[in-house]
Design an enzyme around this catalytic site. Structure first.
Site, mmCIF file in Angstrom:
data_model
loop_
_atom_site.group_PDB
_atom_site.id
_atom_site.type_symbol
_atom_site.label_atom_id
_atom_site.label_comp_id
_atom_site.label_asym_id
_atom_site.label_seq_id
_atom_site.Cartn_x
_atom_site.Cartn_y
_atom_site.Cartn_z
ATOM 1 N N GLU A 100 0.880 -1.161 0.000
ATOM 2 C CA GLU A 100 0.000 0.000 0.000
ATOM 3 C C GLU A 100 0.921 1.215 0.000
ATOM 4 O OE1 GLU A 100 -2.193 0.830 3.566
ATOM 5 O OE2 GLU A 100 -3.459 2.319 2.564
ATOM 6 N N ARG A 142 5.358 -12.446 9.620
ATOM 7 C CA ARG A 142 6.140 -11.261 9.296
ATOM 8 C C ARG A 142 7.452 -11.269 10.076
ATOM 9 N NH1 ARG A 142 2.262 -7.337 10.588
ATOM 10 N NH2 ARG A 142 3.397 -6.129 9.054
ATOM 11 N N LYS A 150 4.509 0.283 10.172
ATOM 12 C CA LYS A 150 4.533 1.539 9.428
ATOM 13 C C LYS A 150 4.056 2.696 10.289
ATOM 14 C CE LYS A 150 3.525 0.090 4.721
ATOM 15 N NZ LYS A 150 2.520 0.239 3.664
#
Length: 558
Positions: free
Chosen positions: A39, A264, A274
């Site tokens: 994104e 992850r 983020k």
RNA sequence: UGCCCGGUGGUGUAAUUGGCAACACACUUGACUCUGGAUCAAGGAAGUCUAGGUUCGACUCCUAGCCGGGCAGCCA
């Protein structure tokens, strides 16, 4: 075994096992097609690098393809700046997507058409509940939800309302399009999830063409399907979304990619979300997304990391489903491993102490120095030597501790690529007692490479000639956080206050003149350094990428 | 007190898919060295979350627990 190249052993992990099995069954006619779907709302970090290596790596090893697709379904958070940085980072890592640069926004019309078909099938409806009401009707994790009073609108009305949503007849947030699934499902994602929201925001690609935007769940799987993706690899938090991913595709009867989830990356002594990285930037804890202390790809790049070291690191950490915390030491090891073989050696003194060689003539001598003992092909260079040189303050002790074999009064040490010197006098500042300079004598018979040079001394230290030195700034970085896992709400309290130390009075070997940003070197005995973007001819600035392994530091500590 | 996922040395990842735990990092020791780097050699460290069961044999299969993680944005 752990060195990997195109023909070498491939990493093994459960995802590749699934693909092997699929290939054996001739699923997807033997095609393997992945995608990396960021994104564009932030910079890529090393966790994304893991995903990039996974997706592009699989495509490469299975002679398949990997698309770069921007998941740009939320115009209020996404920006062109991020798109550009992401492309730059992926390219820098060495991966190519040829002409397959896609955007979820490319499919807005197709998605809209799909939605219409779902409405016609009675599988989606326009809902007038407010955000607050939707939450209430959704139920809780342990209690089933209630059906929306708008759930049983007839197809025509839904079609009419949805068309008007798209045409901008309603204000933001007034209505949503929802999938009609099951409000009592134990999986909250299946409780009539929202497919579209009304949102008037200018999209970085589609401008103001749309005032309704698809939600992730509605956009992602269909985008995968449209692109013919075979294996849609994502992180663990989307596991609960898989039933929904499958549901949409089955209702539509379109190509069905397989979603596979993996854990992850978590790296010790840093944060990876983020949201938090953005906070570090916005609150000024770091100088920007590319601050060399950041775990962002651009930050690691500025720090001096090589793409190869990151690729190797990704191979070494593996891919699995269990939560993990990788020791940064492994990252650093991957880097040293790479840089050791390719970085040119050079001498630099970070904290200078002047040494005067009393019996050395007042001339400048050119000495030979090897550029990289690991790689003879890198050749050698000349370095100027003279009567006055700088050595590292740390390499002299007036009172040497046990096992210290550098310079101290009455003691001998070798100057790398030069002579053996002996300390004969220490000059101190009358007032402060600080050592200002050290006087030595040299033994002319011990010149590096000469027949007499065989004489052994315990230590060898680096140096830089006083009158042939480059003045520079060196930035030393340490871990951003002082605890291994800065999780929790108070994560900012564990920020390492000393993560950056700037040294302004460094002296570098003259051969470093003209070094360009991103050029990497090993400063002998100190570590690997690279030229920073802020550097200029007048004012060279180097970043310490990583120190060398320091056995002495360990001895001294204990 | 719902659903989903996971649990192998300090940290990661493996284990020919049921055959008696390996590799890397980290750590310790030694050798070598004109980088206390690099390199080389050796070593300690898990008996695989627990308890049962199936089997000649279980990290792998079954059952029940325990522990950890994720999920209730008109975020992705």
């Amino acid at each position: 075994m752990d060195e990997k190249n195109i023909d070498g052993p491939k990493p093994v992990n459960f995802i590749r096992e699934i693909i092997d099995e699929d290939l054996k069954m001739n699923k997807n006619s033997g095609r393997v097609h992945t995608r990396f779907p960021p994104e564009p709302n932030g910079y890529l970090h090393i966790g994304h690098a893991k995903s990039i290596c996974l997706n592009f790596g699989i495509a490469r090893d299975y002679y398949g393809l990997c698309n770069l697709r921007f998941d740009d379904t939320n115009p209020s958070k996404e920006e062109l700046e991020y798109v550009e940085s992401i492309k730059e980072d992926v390219r820098w890592l060495g991966f190519e997507w040829q002409d397959r640069e896609y955007y979820a926004s490319d499919y807005f019309q197709q998605l809209y058409d799909y939605a219409i078909s779902l409405i016609k099938k009675g599988k989606a409806y326009v809902c007038d509940l407010t955000g607050e009401e939707i939450r209430e009707y959704r139920g809780t994790l342990t209690q089933p939800g209630k059906e929306s009073p708008y759930r049983n609108r007839i197809v025509e009305e839904n079609l009419d309302l949805f068309t008007r949503m798209r045409n901008g007849e309603f204000p933001d947030g007034l209505r949503t399009l929802r999938a009609k699934i099951d409000m009592t499902s134990p999986n909250v994602n299946m409780r009539d999830p929202i497919m579209y929201r009304i949102l008037r925001a200018t999209h970085h690609r589609t401008g103001d063409n749309w005032c309704i935007y698809p939600m992730y769940d509605w956009a992602h799987g269909q985008s995968d399907s449209i692109e013919g993706i075979t294996h849609s690899i994502c992180t663990l938090e989307f596991e609960d979304h898989r039933p929904l991913y499958d549901w949409f595709i089955e209702q539509l009867g379109i190509h069905h990619p397989q979603q596979i989830e993996f854990a992850r990356l978590n790296l010790s002594y840093t944060v990876m979300s983020k949201r938090r990285l953005l906070q570090l930037v916005e609150e000024g804890h770091v100088t920007g997304w590319n601050d060399p202390r950041m775990p962002t790809i651009t930050g690691l790049r500025r720090r001096g990391y090589t793409p190869e070291s990151l690729l190797h690191f990704a191979d070494r950490i593996g891919v699995a489903k269990r939560e993990n915390m990788i020791d940064v030491a492994l990252l650093e090891d991957s880097l040293r491993n790479d840089l050791n073989k390719r970085a040119m050696r050079v001498m630099a003194v970070l904290r200078p102490l002047k040494v005067i060689i009393d019996n050395y003539p007042d001339t400048v001598e050119e000495l030979d120095a090897v550029n990289n003992p690991e790689d003879p092909a890198m050749g050698s260079r000349k370095i100027p030597f003279s009567r006055e040189i700088y050595i590292e303050q740390d390499d002299f002790r007036e009172v040497p501790p046990n096992k210290y074999f550098r310079l101290s009064p009455g003691n001998e040490v070798r100057l790398r690529y030069a002579y053996i010197i002996k300390c004969v006098k220490v000059v101190k500042d009358d007032k402060t007692g600080e050592i200002v300079e050290v006087h030595c004598t040299y033994d002319p018979e011990t010149k590096s490479g000469s027949s007499q040079s065989q004489r052994k001394v315990k230590g060898t230290i680096h140096w830089v000639s006083v009158n042939q030195a480059l003045n520079a700034e060196v930035r030393l970085y340490d871990r951003l956080f002082s605890v291994e896992d800065p999780g929790g709400d108070d994560w900012k309290n564990s920020l390492n206050k000393n993560s950056l130390e700037i040294l302004n009075n460094c002296r570098l070997e003259i051969n470093l003149a003209g070094a360009k940003p991103e050029n990497r070197y090993q400063f002998e005995r100190l570590g690997y350094f690279c030229v920073d973007y802020d550097s200029s001819i007048e004012r060279p600035i180097f970043n310490r990428t990583v120190s060398l392994r320091d056995t002495w530091a360990k001895i001294e500590k204990s």
